[in-house]
Structure formats: structure tokens, C-alpha cells
Design a protein around this motif. Sequence first.
Motif, short mmCIF file in Angstrom:
data_model
loop_
_atom_site.label_atom_id
_atom_site.label_comp_id
_atom_site.label_asym_id
_atom_site.label_seq_id
_atom_site.Cartn_x
_atom_site.Cartn_y
_atom_site.Cartn_z
N GLY A 69 3.13 -71.84 -20.84
CA GLY A 69 3.64 -70.42 -20.78
C GLY A 69 4.92 -70.17 -19.44
N PRO A 70 5.04 -69.16 -19.31
CA PRO A 70 5.90 -68.79 -18.02
C PRO A 70 5.46 -69.10 -16.74
CG PRO A 70 5.21 -66.91 -18.84
CD PRO A 70 4.63 -67.85 -19.68
N VAL A 71 6.13 -69.90 -15.83
CA VAL A 71 5.59 -70.21 -14.45
C VAL A 71 6.28 -69.78 -13.38
CG1 VAL A 71 4.14 -71.94 -15.45
CG2 VAL A 71 6.61 -72.68 -14.53
N GLU A 72 7.46 -68.92 -13.59
CA GLU A 72 8.42 -68.82 -12.49
C GLU A 72 7.89 -67.60 -11.56
OE1 GLU A 72 9.14 -68.37 -15.88
OE2 GLU A 72 10.28 -70.35 -15.96
N LYS A 73 6.99 -66.82 -11.78
CA LYS A 73 6.34 -65.70 -10.76
C LYS A 73 5.02 -66.30 -10.47
CE LYS A 73 9.04 -62.03 -13.23
NZ LYS A 73 8.80 -60.95 -13.80
N ASP A 74 4.47 -65.49 -9.44
CA ASP A 74 3.19 -65.79 -8.82
C ASP A 74 2.19 -65.79 -9.88
OD1 ASP A 74 1.27 -66.27 -6.47
OD2 ASP A 74 0.57 -64.20 -7.19
N TRP A 75 2.08 -64.60 -10.71
CA TRP A 75 1.19 -64.37 -11.93
C TRP A 75 1.53 -65.36 -13.04
CZ3 TRP A 75 -3.46 -62.70 -11.48
CH2 TRP A 75 -4.23 -62.65 -12.72
N VAL A 76 0.66 -66.08 -13.19
CA VAL A 76 0.72 -67.22 -14.57
C VAL A 76 -0.24 -66.50 -15.57
CG1 VAL A 76 0.76 -69.40 -15.18
CG2 VAL A 76 1.47 -68.99 -12.89
N PRO A 77 0.29 -66.06 -16.56
CA PRO A 77 -0.26 -65.60 -17.77
C PRO A 77 -0.42 -66.88 -18.77
CG PRO A 77 1.96 -64.80 -18.08
CD PRO A 77 1.63 -65.57 -16.81
N MET A 78 -1.83 -67.09 -19.26
CA MET A 78 -1.89 -68.09 -20.01
C MET A 78 -1.97 -67.45 -21.42
SD MET A 78 -2.52 -70.93 -18.08
CE MET A 78 -3.35 -71.74 -19.23
N GLY A 79 -1.03 -67.95 -22.22
CA GLY A 79 -0.81 -67.54 -23.64
C GLY A 79 -1.73 -68.06 -24.50
N ASN A 80 -2.31 -69.14 -24.15
CA ASN A 80 -3.13 -69.92 -25.40
C ASN A 80 -4.83 -69.87 -24.86
OD1 ASN A 80 -3.14 -71.65 -23.23
ND2 ASN A 80 -2.14 -73.29 -24.55
N ASN A 81 -5.15 -69.14 -24.13
CA ASN A 81 -6.62 -69.08 -23.67
C ASN A 81 -6.46 -67.78 -22.78
OD1 ASN A 81 -6.37 -69.64 -20.80
ND2 ASN A 81 -6.31 -71.83 -21.27
N SER A 82 -8.02 -67.37 -22.28
CA SER A 82 -8.16 -66.04 -21.70
C SER A 82 -7.84 -66.28 -20.48
CB SER A 82 -9.49 -65.75 -22.04
OG SER A 82 -10.38 -66.58 -21.40
N TRP A 83 -7.52 -67.28 -19.81
CA TRP A 83 -7.27 -67.57 -18.31
C TRP A 83 -5.82 -66.84 -17.90
CZ3 TRP A 83 -8.76 -73.30 -17.74
CH2 TRP A 83 -10.22 -73.48 -17.78
N SER A 84 -5.75 -66.35 -16.62
CA SER A 84 -4.36 -65.97 -16.22
C SER A 84 -4.87 -66.34 -14.46
CB SER A 84 -3.98 -64.68 -16.30
OG SER A 84 -4.99 -63.76 -15.93
N PHE A 85 -3.66 -66.50 -13.63
CA PHE A 85 -4.04 -66.56 -12.41
C PHE A 85 -2.95 -66.33 -11.70
CE2 PHE A 85 -2.62 -70.65 -13.91
CZ PHE A 85 -1.67 -71.16 -12.94
N SER A 86 -3.08 -66.09 -10.27
CA SER A 86 -2.17 -65.82 -9.12
C SER A 86 -1.99 -67.10 -8.44
CB SER A 86 -2.49 -64.68 -8.09
OG SER A 86 -1.89 -65.02 -6.98
N LYS A 87 -0.76 -67.86 -8.34
CA LYS A 87 -0.46 -69.02 -7.54
C LYS A 87 -0.79 -69.02 -6.28
CE LYS A 87 3.67 -69.94 -10.40
NZ LYS A 87 5.04 -70.35 -10.09
N ALA A 88 -0.68 -67.76 -5.57
CA ALA A 88 -1.14 -67.66 -4.25
C ALA A 88 -2.72 -67.80 -4.03
CB ALA A 88 -0.58 -66.43 -3.45
N ASP A 89 -3.37 -66.76 -4.70
CA ASP A 89 -4.76 -66.88 -4.70
C ASP A 89 -5.43 -67.88 -5.04
OD1 ASP A 89 -4.37 -63.96 -4.03
OD2 ASP A 89 -5.07 -63.40 -6.10
N LEU A 90 -4.77 -68.71 -5.98
CA LEU A 90 -5.54 -69.97 -6.33
C LEU A 90 -5.27 -71.04 -5.24
CD1 LEU A 90 -6.89 -71.67 -8.70
CD2 LEU A 90 -4.55 -72.34 -9.44
N LYS A 91 -4.30 -70.98 -4.79
CA LYS A 91 -4.05 -71.91 -3.58
C LYS A 91 -5.03 -71.62 -2.43
CE LYS A 91 -0.58 -73.54 -0.32
NZ LYS A 91 1.01 -73.41 -0.06
#
Length: 138
Positions: A69-91
Motif C-alpha cells: 500500500g501507499p507509504v508516503e504519508k504518516d498514516w499507512v493504511p493496510m489494503g490487505n488486512n485490518s491493520w493501519s498505523f501512524s508512523k510517528a505513533d508506531l516509532k
Amino acid sequence: MTNLVADIGGTNARFGLWNADSALQENRARLSSVNYFLTSEFPSLAQAIKEYCQQQALQPQHLSLAVAGPVEKDWVPMGNNSWSFSKADLKKNLGLDSLTVINDFTAQALLPPSLGEGEKQPIRSGTAIPGTPIAILG
């Protein structure tokens, strides 16, 4: 230096430890401690990462993720499972010094030049011609 690396797919989250220093040493695996988790068994990517780290008894400083999926922005939506995440929050949540998130096909395309001859697998008969294009299929 050892880094935590992961390929996050729709069904599996694959984790391993990448030893960048071993690339300079003959006969040492660069990827070790590989483990697979079913994405459906974890409510989030962070939980799956924490489980892997607990099993390996490690606190990673650096994490590289390949995701569909797209990774350019902070919010990363996962197109192939139910996960999504903020890069800043994960870090922050994982206490990382650095986090790299790239598209999974980008990761595949970047790898071939760094592979040794024993790490490549022909997909048909014949002899490869050095320096010619390599295909990435998915």
C-alpha cells in the motif's frame, strides 16, 4: 549492527533480524531469527512486533517495514488486512530511534543488486547473463 525487519502481508507478518555487518563477512547469514505470525491473531501491527521482540528478548532501535500500500504519508493504511498505523505513533510506541516504511514492491525491487549468486533462484532453464534486467513478480 542488527536491525529488525518485517514484511507485512495480508495473511502473514514476517519478521527477522538483519545484520548489516555480516554482508562484509563470508558465510554469515544476513537475515536471522525469522518468524511468521498470522495477522489475524493480532489486533495491530504494534502488538505483532511486540510479540516478536518478546520472543527474541530484544528492544529494537531500528525497524524497517515493507507493507502493501501507499507509504508516503504518516498514516499507512493496510489494503490487505485490518491493520493501519501512524508512523510517528508506531516509532514512539516501540521506543525506536528510526523507522523506515516502504512499499513491499519497492523493497523487492531494491534487493536484487545486493544479492550474492547463491541467493538468487532462476525461474526457468538457461544461463543468466550478468548485468541484464531482473524481474520482480508478485
